[in-house]
Write a protein that holds these residues in place. Structure first.
Motif, PDB file in Angstrom:
ATOM      1  N   ALA A  77      26.371  37.611  31.257  1.00 52.68           N
ATOM      2  CA  ALA A  77      27.668  36.937  31.188  1.00 52.68           C
ATOM      3  C   ALA A  77      28.786  37.865  31.670  1.00 52.68           C
ATOM      4  CB  ALA A  77      27.938  36.466  29.762  1.00 52.68           C
ATOM      5  N   ALA A  78      28.680  39.129  31.328  1.00 52.88           N
ATOM      6  CA  ALA A  78      29.692  40.084  31.743  1.00 52.88           C
ATOM      7  C   ALA A  78      29.713  40.240  33.263  1.00 52.88           C
ATOM      8  CB  ALA A  78      29.442  41.444  31.082  1.00 52.88           C
ATOM      9  N   GLU A  79      28.525  40.264  33.873  1.00 51.78           N
ATOM     10  CA  GLU A  79      28.437  40.364  35.336  1.00 51.78           C
ATOM     11  C   GLU A  79      28.989  39.106  35.999  1.00 51.78           C
ATOM     12  OE1 GLU A  79      24.366  41.135  36.222  1.00 51.78           O
ATOM     13  OE2 GLU A  79      24.451  43.245  35.596  1.00 51.78           O
ATOM     14  N   GLU A  80      28.685  37.941  35.416  1.00 46.62           N
ATOM     15  CA  GLU A  80      29.183  36.684  35.971  1.00 46.62           C
ATOM     16  C   GLU A  80      30.706  36.625  35.879  1.00 46.62           C
ATOM     17  OE1 GLU A  80      28.154  31.907  35.706  1.00 46.62           O
ATOM     18  OE2 GLU A  80      27.837  33.154  33.926  1.00 46.62           O
ATOM     19  N   TYR A  81      31.234  37.088  34.739  1.00 47.65           N
ATOM     20  CA  TYR A  81      32.686  37.087  34.547  1.00 47.65           C
ATOM     21  C   TYR A  81      33.365  38.019  35.545  1.00 47.65           C
ATOM     22  CZ  TYR A  81      37.143  37.063  31.990  1.00 47.65           C
ATOM     23  OH  TYR A  81      38.462  36.912  31.630  1.00 47.65           O
ATOM     24  N   ALA A  82      32.792  39.203  35.736  1.00 48.86           N
ATOM     25  CA  ALA A  82      33.355  40.159  36.691  1.00 48.86           C
ATOM     26  C   ALA A  82      33.353  39.579  38.104  1.00 48.86           C
ATOM     27  CB  ALA A  82      32.559  41.468  36.649  1.00 48.86           C
ATOM     28  N   ALA A  83      32.290  38.847  38.451  1.00 47.70           N
ATOM     29  CA  ALA A  83      32.199  38.240  39.778  1.00 47.70           C
ATOM     30  C   ALA A  83      33.260  37.154  39.951  1.00 47.70           C
ATOM     31  CB  ALA A  83      30.805  37.662  39.991  1.00 47.70           C
ATOM     32  N   PHE A  84      33.463  36.346  38.914  1.00 46.09           N
ATOM     33  CA  PHE A  84      34.490  35.303  38.966  1.00 46.09           C
ATOM     34  C   PHE A  84      35.880  35.921  39.131  1.00 46.09           C
ATOM     35  CE2 PHE A  84      31.881  32.005  36.365  1.00 46.09           C
ATOM     36  CZ  PHE A  84      31.216  31.624  37.513  1.00 46.09           C
ATOM     37  N   LEU A  85      36.153  36.977  38.369  1.00 49.20           N
ATOM     38  CA  LEU A  85      37.456  37.638  38.462  1.00 49.20           C
ATOM     39  C   LEU A  85      37.674  38.213  39.856  1.00 49.20           C
ATOM     40  CD1 LEU A  85      37.556  39.494  35.024  1.00 49.20           C
ATOM     41  CD2 LEU A  85      38.941  37.525  35.688  1.00 49.20           C
ATOM     42  N   ASP A  86      36.615  38.755  40.450  1.00 49.03           N
ATOM     43  CA  ASP A  86      36.718  39.314  41.792  1.00 49.03           C
ATOM     44  C   ASP A  86      37.048  38.218  42.809  1.00 49.03           C
ATOM     45  OD1 ASP A  86      36.382  41.567  43.678  1.00 49.03           O
ATOM     46  OD2 ASP A  86      34.686  40.401  44.389  1.00 49.03           O
ATOM     47  N   GLU A  87      36.370  37.072  42.676  1.00 53.60           N
ATOM     48  CA  GLU A  87      36.650  35.938  43.574  1.00 53.60           C
ATOM     49  C   GLU A  87      38.100  35.504  43.448  1.00 53.60           C
ATOM     50  OE1 GLU A  87      33.837  32.578  43.838  1.00 53.60           O
ATOM     51  OE2 GLU A  87      32.550  33.739  42.500  1.00 53.60           O
ATOM     52  N   ARG A  88      38.557  35.399  42.209  1.00 53.62           N
ATOM     53  CA  ARG A  88      39.931  34.934  41.974  1.00 53.62           C
ATOM     54  C   ARG A  88      40.938  35.953  42.490  1.00 53.62           C
ATOM     55  NH1 ARG A  88      43.313  32.300  42.910  1.00 53.62           N
ATOM     56  NH2 ARG A  88      45.030  31.630  41.584  1.00 53.62           N
ATOM     57  N   ALA A  89      40.660  37.233  42.283  1.00 51.64           N
ATOM     58  CA  ALA A  89      41.561  38.277  42.753  1.00 51.64           C
ATOM     59  C   ALA A  89      41.691  38.231  44.275  1.00 51.64           C
ATOM     60  CB  ALA A  89      41.064  39.647  42.310  1.00 51.64           C
ATOM     61  N   LYS A  90      40.619  37.838  44.962  1.00 50.18           N
ATOM     62  CA  LYS A  90      40.633  37.756  46.422  1.00 50.18           C
ATOM     63  C   LYS A  90      41.264  36.461  46.937  1.00 50.18           C
ATOM     64  CE  LYS A  90      36.674  40.817  47.114  1.00 50.18           C
ATOM     65  NZ  LYS A  90      35.225  40.904  47.417  1.00 50.18           N
ATOM     66  N   GLY A  91      41.673  35.593  46.000  1.00 50.96           N
ATOM     67  CA  GLY A  91      42.426  34.409  46.398  1.00 50.96           C
ATOM     68  C   GLY A  91      41.677  33.098  46.319  1.00 50.96           C
ATOM     69  N   ARG A  92      40.379  33.102  46.020  1.00 49.83           N
ATOM     70  CA  ARG A  92      39.670  31.825  45.918  1.00 49.83           C
ATOM     71  C   ARG A  92      40.291  31.012  44.783  1.00 49.83           C
ATOM     72  NH1 ARG A  92      33.617  30.241  44.056  1.00 49.83           N
ATOM     73  NH2 ARG A  92      33.556  28.194  45.052  1.00 49.83           N
ATOM     74  N   PRO A  93      40.613  29.734  45.033  1.00 52.06           N
ATOM     75  CA  PRO A  93      41.286  28.941  44.001  1.00 52.06           C
ATOM     76  C   PRO A  93      40.507  28.879  42.689  1.00 52.06           C
ATOM     77  CG  PRO A  93      41.378  27.816  46.111  1.00 52.06           C
ATOM     78  CD  PRO A  93      40.453  28.983  46.297  1.00 52.06           C
ATOM     79  N   LEU A  94      41.223  28.968  41.593  1.00 57.97           N
ATOM     80  CA  LEU A  94      40.613  28.870  40.269  1.00 57.97           C
ATOM     81  C   LEU A  94      39.776  27.604  40.148  1.00 57.97           C
ATOM     82  CD1 LEU A  94      40.494  29.719  37.198  1.00 57.97           C
ATOM     83  CD2 LEU A  94      42.510  28.245  36.894  1.00 57.97           C
ATOM     84  N   GLN A  95      40.315  26.490  40.664  1.00 56.74           N
ATOM     85  CA  GLN A  95      39.627  25.200  40.518  1.00 56.74           C
ATOM     86  C   GLN A  95      38.273  25.198  41.220  1.00 56.74           C
ATOM     87  OE1 GLN A  95      42.712  25.770  41.533  1.00 56.74           O
ATOM     88  NE2 GLN A  95      44.197  24.341  40.628  1.00 56.74           N
ATOM     89  N   TYR A  96      38.179  25.879  42.364  1.00 58.43           N
ATOM     90  CA  TYR A  96      36.903  25.953  43.073  1.00 58.43           C
ATOM     91  C   TYR A  96      35.889  26.785  42.288  1.00 58.43           C
ATOM     92  CZ  TYR A  96      38.946  24.049  47.426  1.00 58.43           C
ATOM     93  OH  TYR A  96      39.530  23.257  48.379  1.00 58.43           O
ATOM     94  N   ILE A  97      36.348  27.856  41.652  1.00 62.13           N
ATOM     95  CA  ILE A  97      35.444  28.694  40.861  1.00 62.13           C
ATOM     96  C   ILE A  97      34.949  27.916  39.641  1.00 62.13           C
ATOM     97  CG2 ILE A  97      35.180  30.870  39.616  1.00 62.13           C
ATOM     98  CD1 ILE A  97      37.518  31.971  41.296  1.00 62.13           C
ATOM     99  N   LEU A  98      35.864  27.211  38.986  1.00 65.11           N
ATOM    100  CA  LEU A  98      35.476  26.412  37.815  1.00 65.11           C
ATOM    101  C   LEU A  98      34.588  25.238  38.208  1.00 65.11           C
ATOM    102  CD1 LEU A  98      38.902  26.282  35.908  1.00 65.11           C
ATOM    103  CD2 LEU A  98      36.927  27.733  35.374  1.00 65.11           C
TER     104      LEU A  98
END
Length: 273
Positions: A41-62
């Motif tokens: 879960a920690a690795e998945e969370y870190a990956a999501f945060l990285d995507e969001r930091a790079k600009g991928r929309p929150l809605q697409y990640i969710l």
């Protein structure tokens, strides 16, 4: 991390991504906040945060976003439903109660959020079109998710629709309305991730309005209605287009920020001989 990357709502984004990883709702997250994430879960969370930091929309990640209180699947290739568009849906629902609007068409449906909400909340009989097969795949998934029965058709505006569908009580569209030159100035998550063909409205942003306004009267019953979401500075242009095409009672509604957001008008009823 998200604040350093310049994301607009870093705390909210971080919390919603954490809820996705853990499967917790907001109350559980607040009451069980001392829970230690396992390694996966920690690795998945870190990956999501990285995507969001790079600009991928929150809605697409969710992978899902709420609109008018209903859940909608979203992802690359489809425009994200926005709160501004709820003003458009509310305007149709309110007009529908007074004018007995029952059969409608949504042009450029994207996720299908407009016709699905109109059927679910207003008990309207809806058809919707989009030129993008990818967008229609999301729309049909959302149709099933919300247990509605909107008829989704792949079509460039009216071209693939049968004559038997018309005349309609109303037509609605939230078309691409950003002037082409302004598309490069949009926020990173919009410019680099959301589909350009759902944003670019041509040189002055009015290309699709002109086409729809020109063709809509022949497909509406006498007294039928045409509804548009617009850009904040397009009110006067839309009033002129619709009035020139013979629409009457043309009006505008503003969004919660006080900006012009919805323009709508009625096809003039011809006197019966």
């Amino acid at each position: 991390m998200l604040e350093a990357a310049g994301r607009e709502n870093p705390r909210m984004d971080a919390e919603l991504l954490l809820e996705k990883v853990t499967g917790m709702n907001k109350i559980q997250r607040m009451t069980e906040g001392q829970t230690i994430l396992d390694e996966k879960a920690a690795e998945e969370y870190a990956a999501f945060l990285d995507e969001r930091a790079k600009g991928r929309p929150l809605q697409y990640i969710l992978g899902e976003w709420e609109f008018m209180g209903l859940p909608f699947s979203v992802g690359e290739g489809v425009l994200i439903p926005r709160a501004d568009t709820e003003i458009l849906v509310e305007t149709i629902l309110e007009t529908g109660e007074k004018e007995s609007l029952r059969r409608g068409l949504d042009i450029g449906t994207g996720t299908g959020c407009i016709p699905i909400c109109l059927e679910k909340l207003g008990h309207m009989d809806m058809t919707a079109v989009d030129i993008s097969p990818k967008a229609l795949a999301f729309a049909r998934e959302n149709n099933e998710k919300n247990q509605t029965h909107v008829d989704f058709v792949e079509s460039d505006l009216f071209t693939a629709l049968p004559d038997s569908l018309f005349p309609l009580d109303f037509i609605v569209s939230n078309p691409p309305y950003i002037p082409a030159a302004d598309c490069e100035e949009l926020m990173t998550e919009v410019r680099d991730f959301e589909p350009r063909n759902a944003l670019d409205g041509g040189k002055d942003g009015l290309d699709f309005y002109r086409k729809i306004v020109a063709e809509a009267p022949a497909r509406l019953r006498d007294g039928g209605w045409l509804f548009f979401e617009i850009g904040y500075d397009q009110r006067e242009a839309l009033f002129a287009l619709m009035e020139e095409a013979g629409f009457v009672s043309v009006a505008c509604r503003q969004d919660l920020a006080g900006l012009d957001r919805v323009v709508f008008g009625q096809k003039k009823e011809e006197p019966h001989v």
